[in-house]
Design an enzyme around this catalytic site. Sequence first.
Site, PDB file in Angstrom:
ATOM      1  N   ASP A   1       0.042  -7.639   1.942  1.00 51.20           N
ATOM      2  CA  ASP A   1       0.538  -6.271   1.827  1.00 51.20           C
ATOM      3  C   ASP A   1       2.072  -6.224   1.799  1.00 51.20           C
ATOM      4  O   ASP A   1       2.711  -5.868   2.785  1.00 51.20           O
ATOM      5  CB  ASP A   1      -0.004  -5.452   3.010  1.00 51.20           C
ATOM      6  CG  ASP A   1       0.117  -3.959   2.793  1.00 51.20           C
ATOM      7  OD1 ASP A   1       0.599  -3.535   1.731  1.00 51.20           O
ATOM      8  OD2 ASP A   1      -0.270  -3.208   3.708  1.00 51.20           O
TER       9      ASP A   1
ATOM     10  N   HIS B   1       0.806  -1.215   0.000  1.00 51.18           N
ATOM     11  CA  HIS B   1       0.000   0.000   0.000  1.00 51.18           C
ATOM     12  C   HIS B   1       0.842   1.268   0.000  1.00 51.18           C
ATOM     13  O   HIS B   1       0.307   2.369  -0.124  1.00 51.18           O
ATOM     14  CB  HIS B   1      -0.992   0.005   1.179  1.00 51.18           C
ATOM     15  CG  HIS B   1      -0.397   0.347   2.506  1.00 51.18           C
ATOM     16  ND1 HIS B   1      -0.050  -0.598   3.454  1.00 51.18           N
ATOM     17  CD2 HIS B   1      -0.096   1.551   3.062  1.00 51.18           C
ATOM     18  CE1 HIS B   1       0.423   0.010   4.524  1.00 51.18           C
ATOM     19  NE2 HIS B   1       0.398   1.316   4.318  1.00 51.18           N
TER      20      HIS B   1
ATOM     21  N   GLN C   1       1.073   6.615  11.688  1.00 56.04           N
ATOM     22  CA  GLN C   1       1.338   7.232  10.390  1.00 56.04           C
ATOM     23  C   GLN C   1       2.834   7.327  10.144  1.00 56.04           C
ATOM     24  O   GLN C   1       3.582   7.826  10.977  1.00 56.04           O
ATOM     25  CB  GLN C   1       0.742   8.641  10.301  1.00 56.04           C
ATOM     26  CG  GLN C   1      -0.764   8.695  10.432  1.00 56.04           C
ATOM     27  CD  GLN C   1      -1.179   9.167  11.803  1.00 56.04           C
ATOM     28  OE1 GLN C   1      -0.402   9.101  12.747  1.00 56.04           O
ATOM     29  NE2 GLN C   1      -2.407   9.632  11.907  1.00 56.04           N
ATOM     30  N   GLY C   2       3.265   6.867   8.974  1.00 50.38           N
ATOM     31  CA  GLY C   2       4.671   6.953   8.617  1.00 50.38           C
ATOM     32  C   GLY C   2       5.473   5.706   8.911  1.00 50.38           C
ATOM     33  O   GLY C   2       6.625   5.607   8.501  1.00 50.38           O
ATOM     34  N   ASP C   3       4.908   4.746   9.619  1.00 48.06           N
ATOM     35  CA  ASP C   3       5.601   3.487   9.880  1.00 48.06           C
ATOM     36  C   ASP C   3       5.206   2.392   8.902  1.00 48.06           C
ATOM     37  O   ASP C   3       5.762   1.291   8.939  1.00 48.06           O
ATOM     38  CB  ASP C   3       5.321   3.002  11.307  1.00 48.06           C
ATOM     39  CG  ASP C   3       6.065   3.813  12.344  1.00 48.06           C
ATOM     40  OD1 ASP C   3       7.143   4.321  12.025  1.00 48.06           O
ATOM     41  OD2 ASP C   3       5.559   3.953  13.464  1.00 48.06           O
ATOM     42  N   SER C   4       4.225   2.659   8.040  1.00 41.16           N
ATOM     43  CA  SER C   4       3.784   1.670   7.061  1.00 41.16           C
ATOM     44  C   SER C   4       4.968   1.070   6.322  1.00 41.16           C
ATOM     45  O   SER C   4       5.905   1.782   5.933  1.00 41.16           O
ATOM     46  CB  SER C   4       2.851   2.314   6.036  1.00 41.16           C
ATOM     47  OG  SER C   4       1.591   2.563   6.576  1.00 41.16           O
TER      48      SER C   4
END
Length: 406
Positions: free
Chosen positions: A127, A81, A213-216
């Site tokens: 993912d 993603h 947010q931002g660790d994906s």
Amino acid sequence: MKRLTKLQKALVLAVGTVAAAAAVAGQALAAPPSAQPPTDMSPQVVGGTRAAQGEFPWMVRLSMGCGGAMYSESLVLTAAHCVNSTGNNTGITATYGVVDLQDSGRVTRTSKYVYRNPGYSTSTGGDWALIQLSSPITGAATLPIATTTAYDSGTFSIAGWGAASEGGAQQRYLLKAQVPFVSDSSCKSAYPSLKSAVEICAGYTQGGTDTCQGDSGGPMFRRDNANNWVQVGIVSYGQGCARPNYPGVYAEVSALSSAIAAKASELGGTPPTTTPPTTTTPPTTTTNPPSGRTFENTNDVTIPDAGAAITSDIAVSGISGNAPATLKVDVNIVHTYRGDLVIDLVAPDGSAYRLKNSSTSDSADNVVATYTVNASTEVANGTWKLRVQDTYRQDTGYINSWKLTF
């Protein structure tokens, strides 16, 4: 659907260089390869502490606002993603070798090619993606991926440059934290659409520690039998950040490892040394060698159809010290569709060891199998439990018998 609801919330909360991205809201969880951070399902490290330089040397920061791990000197493993599509791509910058993103010693490479798992969607999971770098980082540390479910339990480590609070700014310094495994059944209470065959959950019931947010795309990892780091998850999504009763959801690397390795080999990435299954690992201590003693429970225990997990107990006594690193677990379960079943061995202190995940492709009946568990950190004496849950409807069965061999 929870994913899209959270995506829309996270788009509102994104900060820094994040664009308004109204177009992204209708693209499931995909993030542009060189634009705003992936504010999809709010995956950063909340409740963490600053990592030491060199502590996790294979960590990578990607310029679109995702994390990743060095799979080989020329490939970064991240989340599907985080990227839009498969193909040539020179718009991503990978930063490697530092915890401080402004450190002058950082190593950077631009991307050359992106491979996005073609089977990934918000309804199917899977993912993962690979980013091929423009040139190898010679001598780069790599993070081996788990090729067995033996490591899909216990306590995991997470790390990333994502926000330190829900809706907060992304970080200059790498943060780290630890989170415990959450069973599929518990996780489904928060995420009914969980794809348990390819997703794994971790977090605290009370919240407080999580990715955000931002660790994906970053790794979730733990120590293997040889005390080396092994990647067991890829940060995928979650409801908010560190909220009570909402654990983080990660792509389950062990279930995806064959596909990842095959594509990495095709792209020319030297496969890393993968962790050996526990079945081949000898005892690591002379204080608790296998005794050969067997303990068995032959009482039938009915497994509720699509119900709560049930347990069958075995009381162990007379064993000196800890259990062996090759604890044998023989399981005999009569069931009309074994793919519905999730099976764990639970140690006397409550630690759970995953023996079998549910799988919609495993349509045979019954479970008659021997599993080997590295239980060398567990005290042998006490009550051990076999925990079984039927995760889908219309099939029934019971635990016929099971035994432990020390």
